[in-house]
Every structure is written in C-alpha cells, then in structure tokens.
Design a protein around this motif. Sequence first.
Motif, PDB file in Angstrom:
ATOM      1  N   ASP A 135       1.332  -1.391   0.158  1.00 54.45           N
ATOM      2  CA  ASP A 135       0.010   0.140   0.332  1.00 54.45           C
ATOM      3  C   ASP A 135       1.350   1.250   0.131  1.00 54.45           C
ATOM      4  N   ARG A 136       2.110   1.566   0.842  1.00 55.99           N
ATOM      5  CA  ARG A 136       2.835   2.425   1.156  1.00 55.99           C
ATOM      6  C   ARG A 136       3.642   3.088   0.079  1.00 55.99           C
ATOM      7  N   CYS A 142      -7.776  10.403  -5.676  1.00 56.56           N
ATOM      8  CA  CYS A 142      -8.505   9.075  -5.116  1.00 56.56           C
ATOM      9  C   CYS A 142      -9.949   9.520  -6.102  1.00 56.56           C
ATOM     10  N   ALA A 149      -3.819  10.856  -3.034  1.00 60.23           N
ATOM     11  CA  ALA A 149      -3.915   9.740  -2.000  1.00 60.23           C
ATOM     12  C   ALA A 149      -2.979   8.717  -2.315  1.00 60.23           C
ATOM     13  N   ASP A 152      -3.775   2.938   0.169  1.00 63.95           N
ATOM     14  CA  ASP A 152      -5.384   2.588   0.893  1.00 63.95           C
ATOM     15  C   ASP A 152      -5.934   3.789   1.614  1.00 63.95           C
ATOM     16  N   HIS A 153      -5.334   4.932   1.553  1.00 70.74           N
ATOM     17  CA  HIS A 153      -6.241   5.437   2.191  1.00 70.74           C
ATOM     18  C   HIS A 153      -6.138   7.185   1.259  1.00 70.74           C
ATOM     19  N   CYS A 154      -7.281   7.631   1.555  1.00 72.47           N
ATOM     20  CA  CYS A 154      -7.502   9.245   0.564  1.00 72.47           C
ATOM     21  C   CYS A 154      -6.765  10.059   1.667  1.00 72.47           C
ATOM     22  N   GLU A 155      -5.827  11.322   1.156  1.00 69.40           N
ATOM     23  CA  GLU A 155      -5.526  11.836   2.476  1.00 69.40           C
ATOM     24  C   GLU A 155      -6.723  13.098   2.597  1.00 69.40           C
ATOM     25  N   GLY A 158     -10.535  11.217   3.565  1.00 72.65           N
ATOM     26  CA  GLY A 158     -10.109   9.810   4.551  1.00 72.65           C
ATOM     27  C   GLY A 158     -10.582   8.314   4.143  1.00 72.65           C
ATOM     28  N   ARG A 159     -11.390   8.176   2.825  1.00 73.57           N
ATOM     29  CA  ARG A 159     -12.289   6.758   2.282  1.00 73.57           C
ATOM     30  C   ARG A 159     -11.081   5.674   2.492  1.00 73.57           C
ATOM     31  N   HIS A 160     -11.563   4.690   3.508  1.00 66.25           N
ATOM     32  CA  HIS A 160     -10.203   3.576   2.737  1.00 66.25           C
ATOM     33  C   HIS A 160     -10.805   2.674   1.295  1.00 66.25           C
TER      34      HIS A 160
END
Length: 646
Positions: A135-136, A142, A149, A152-155, A158-160
């Motif tokens: 992921d990272r 997004c 994003a 697995d995360h939108c900055e 905040g959505r997964h």
Amino acid sequence: MRYLITTALAYTNGPLHLGHVRSTYIPADILYKYLKLKGEDVIHVGGTDNHGVPILLKAEKEGKNPEEIVEKYHNEIKRDLDSLNIEFDAFGKTHSPIHIKTAQEFFLKLLENGYIYEKEIEQFYCESCKKFLPDRYVEGICPYCGGEARGDHCESCGRHLEPYELKEVRCVLCGNKPVIKRTKHYFFKLSALKEELENYIKNSKEMPEHVKNLALNWIKELRDWDVSRDISWGVPIPGSNQVMYVWLEAPIGYISFTKMLGDIWKKYWLEDCKIYHFIGKDITVHHAVFWPGMLIAHGSYNLPTAVVSGGYLTLEGKKMSTSKNWVIWVNDFVKYIEGDYLRYYLVMAAPLFKDCDFSFDDFKAKINNELINIIGNFTHRVLTFTHRKFKEIPIVNEEELKEEDKGFLKLINKTVEDVDNLIRTFKFRDALVKILHLASEGNTYFQKMEPWNIKDDERLKQILYCCCKAVKTISYLLYSYMPNKSKQLLELMNEELDLNLRGNKLKKPKIIFKKVDEEVEKLKNLLYSNKDNNGEKMDLISIDDFAKIDLRVGKIIEAEDIPKSKKLLKVIVDLGNEKRQIVAGIKNYYKPEELIGKKVIIVANLKPAKLCGVKSEGMILAAEDDEGNVSLLTLDRDLKEGSKVR
C-alpha cells in the motif's frame, strides 16, 4: 493472583513524545509499580515494533539498512522510557531471533488449525523496480474526491480505498506507473470467529466499556484479513517468499518478549493470569478484536483480561505534528523539568480514557499551585516541625488518641483502601486526587491542632505521630506516580517503602518539591524557537545553501484547472528566455483567470516532478498564515521576466 502488564510496542521510526507516554507507558507503569508494592506476582513486558513498510521506505530513502534504523530508534525509545523511571522486566525487539521463531510457530499453528488459507489477489507491480508494491509504495488520485491518495487511504476525504481503485497510479520509489499482477497472499479467517469474539468481549468483566462498545461494533462485520506482504523486511512466512503483515506478527511480541525471561513465561501465558494491554486508542480494534481472534484461533494462550486504551494528547490546543515539529519530545522535556512532574501532570490533566491537552500554563499551575502547595507544603511543614521538636518520628498508642486524631487516622486508612480499588480499576487520576485530598486534609488537621502552641510533649507527640503517619502514607501511595519524589521523602524520614511507621530518626529536612517557573518558560521557548509563524520546523542554513537556490521572476501567461485534483492548477510561466509548466497547489485560493499577468517568484532549478500525472518544472512561492490564508509572493515594482532574486 498473577498479572502480566504489556505496553504497545513503540514503532522504531523516531523517539518518544509526550503523547506516547501519556496514553500508554505512564499508566501501565503506575499499575505495575503499585502491584509490585502490594507484593503481587506481576511483570511488565514491552519493546519495539521493527518491521513494516514505513521502516523499509525510510531505509531505502536514506540509503541505510533497516537494521540501522531499528537499532537507532530502539535505543532512543528505551532511553526516553528510562528517563521517566518506567520499568520493564523484559524489553525486546520484534527483529530478534526469539520473536521471529515465536511468530513463525504461531503462524504454523494457525495454519494447522485451519485459520490460514491462500487466495489469489491483484496487486500493483513496478516493472522498473522489479517488485510488488504494498500500500505505502503506491500513490495516486482518489476516485471519489480527486484528492491525493496513498495506497489504501485518501489524504483528502479519509476514505478507505483498495489500491487498484486509484487513478494516475505511480510508484513512490521511481515515479513510474505500475501494472497489476496476480499474486497469492495468505489470509487469516477472522470472519469465522465472530461468535467466539462476541462471547469473549461481552464476558470480559474488566474490559473498559468504551473498548467493549467499539469492539462489538467491529465484530458485526468481520472480514478475513490479508496477513502477508510481498516485501523483504519482516518475519518470513515459512515455505514462502513473503513476510507476515506487521499487525499479525507484532502483537505476538507480547509472548516472545515474555519468553526472554525463561521458562517462567508459561506462568503468564499458559496458566491462570490476568493480562492487561495498555495502548493508545488508535489501535484499540487491533488489540480488542484482531489479537484476541488470533489467540482464539491458536487455542493455547490466555486472552487479554482488559485492553486499556488511553486518549489522545494535544499540545497547546493543537494536534501534535512531528512533521511540523509541533511536539515535545520526552528527551527535551527531562532536560529542563523532572520526569516525576510530567508523570504527575499527565495523570492529573484528565482521566486516562479521555483526550486531554498539554498546556504550559496548566502544567505550571498544577505543579506549583496544586502539587507543591498541597502535598509539598504539608510534607515539608510536618517533617520540619517534627525534626525541630523531637529529631525523630514519635510513636504512640493509638488507643489513647483523641477523637479528632482517630478521625484523621480513619481518613488515612480509608484513602489507602480507595486508592487500591481505583488503581486496580484503571482510575489513576481519581486515585491521585484521593492522595492529594489526604494531604489537603492533613494541612487542615495540622493547622487546627496548632502544635506550635502545645506545651504538653505527650500531646504534641500524638499530633505529630498522626501527621507523620499521613506523610508516610502519602509517600507510599505516591510512589507509583512519582517514584523519585516518594523515595526522597522516605529518605528524609529514614523509612522503608511500606505503610509501617517505625519511629526512626529524621534527617534534616530539605525542600523536595520545588516550583517550576523558568524551566517551563525555557521548554516553551524551545518549542516555539524551532518554528516559523506557521509552526513549521525552521532549520538554519548557510549562505552557501541559499546560493544553490535559483529564484527568478516569472510572469504567468496561462492557467488552467487540473480536474482530478482538489488543490492543483497548471500554469505556464514566462521566464524571459523560456516558458515553464508548473503545477501549483493554489486552486482553493485563486481562479485561473485571476493569475494571468501576475509576476511571481519561481524556484527555477527545482528537479522536475509529476503531480497528478502532470509534469511540473519548478515551484511558485507563496505564504500561508495560521488561518490557512494563502498569498502568492509578487513584486512591489515591475521587473523583467527572468530577473534573478538575490
């Protein structure tokens, strides 16, 4: 009863700040010290979490081995804990032979019990770097809000996200677009444990209610858990070229670190024992759902008796930020102020389960006006007066005391009982308030008895006996909170760390609790001196460093929106002898048409980069205030495009 206390494994990507010790280490150490004081069979196990993608990324970017990063911060973390007198029976590392062996045995047992299975998944693969990308390692846009994003995360929203949902995907290492390849991962059958986990949580009598509620909500929609990663840094999965997901193997450290003590580890994990996990609230679900699920599936180990999750700590009303240097590091704090004062304040500032704020003014008030004016004042005046009159602690027959004396002794005994009950139920602040109240009542008793006016030595001894008994009790109860101050008081009394008053000779009294004024200001200045007006870290550079930056006057001749981004605009800037395309994060502050014709300052020798898939060949300088208002840096008189800023 036997007790095992654990603290969340500190991640070895930096030293500790005040937020870490407030939620986890200080409350755990209070309970540990108290239970030891009561003669209970108790151990405290902790250590550091050394695996995972962030450490690997940090090592790759710094050109170091992951082991170097781990060793550096493991040592710094232990230094910080030692400076606050936080004790461990075992303090280990997940990157150690005993942990790797234990984690692999645990994994194989889950596999044997039918809780691990393989499943083919789609994952990004970088053909340039020749590796699968966890992921990272993946950045993009997004698909829901158009914001930046990562994995697995939108900055922004905040959505997964599932990594394959991202738009404009790129590898964080090389910037190239990865491809999707199929690979096999191991999954933990967490969904099969719904009923067992519900029963466990509902029947855990000592589990805090907020932890129970959060866990039960998560258990409603359990999913199986991807527990393998295609990277090189971690605990190798036996018979595979993958490593275990860090959240599978890290909590096994509670077991592997206990094994560092030898065969007695079995008493705490295989026999009757209460296990208390102290953690920060951001990892509550991992410890109240995932970890118990792993233990149930394994079938051999004790389950946690309670997961004690502490609230967040803010700093001067703002969220702590290590990137902006809005943080107080433990190592900096103890250079100016005694660690015991920090222990006292972080307990007294708010109940453990609540969020609280570290305020310099409140810290000073609680130390100077509360701790010192009440506990410090009472203990000092009693020991000073008793030393002057008798040079030793008088011992009397309690049956011969007057009713007001017996009433005060009754309060002393009641305080001991109350503190015992409150500490054992994790109400550390309430227990400390009881100790403070006893000192306050002691001051009242001392003042009411007016020992300076009493001529009868026997009566004076009775009063000072009661006062010294209160001082001894306060010193004893305070030990778990402020171990150094407690020992200093007992040393003046020539007394042991227990509740028995022996009547020993007193040492010449000295002030144990000293006010903090200049020290607080120095610490406050340290925090603010590392900042510019926005709270960003201000690193000093030399004139040679500045000379490397090529600043030019540029005229914006075109500007347009980047539809997939909430923040970015694409502009064309005329630098006189060339035109540059620059991506600027100013969409929220300027409309494209407003920019046309503006003369701005450009960093002209910045390495080109892609933002949202759009090439950027420089940077436009802008200022931002504390309220988030942004303004481009422009000229106060007209200069030619391409003019150098000196």
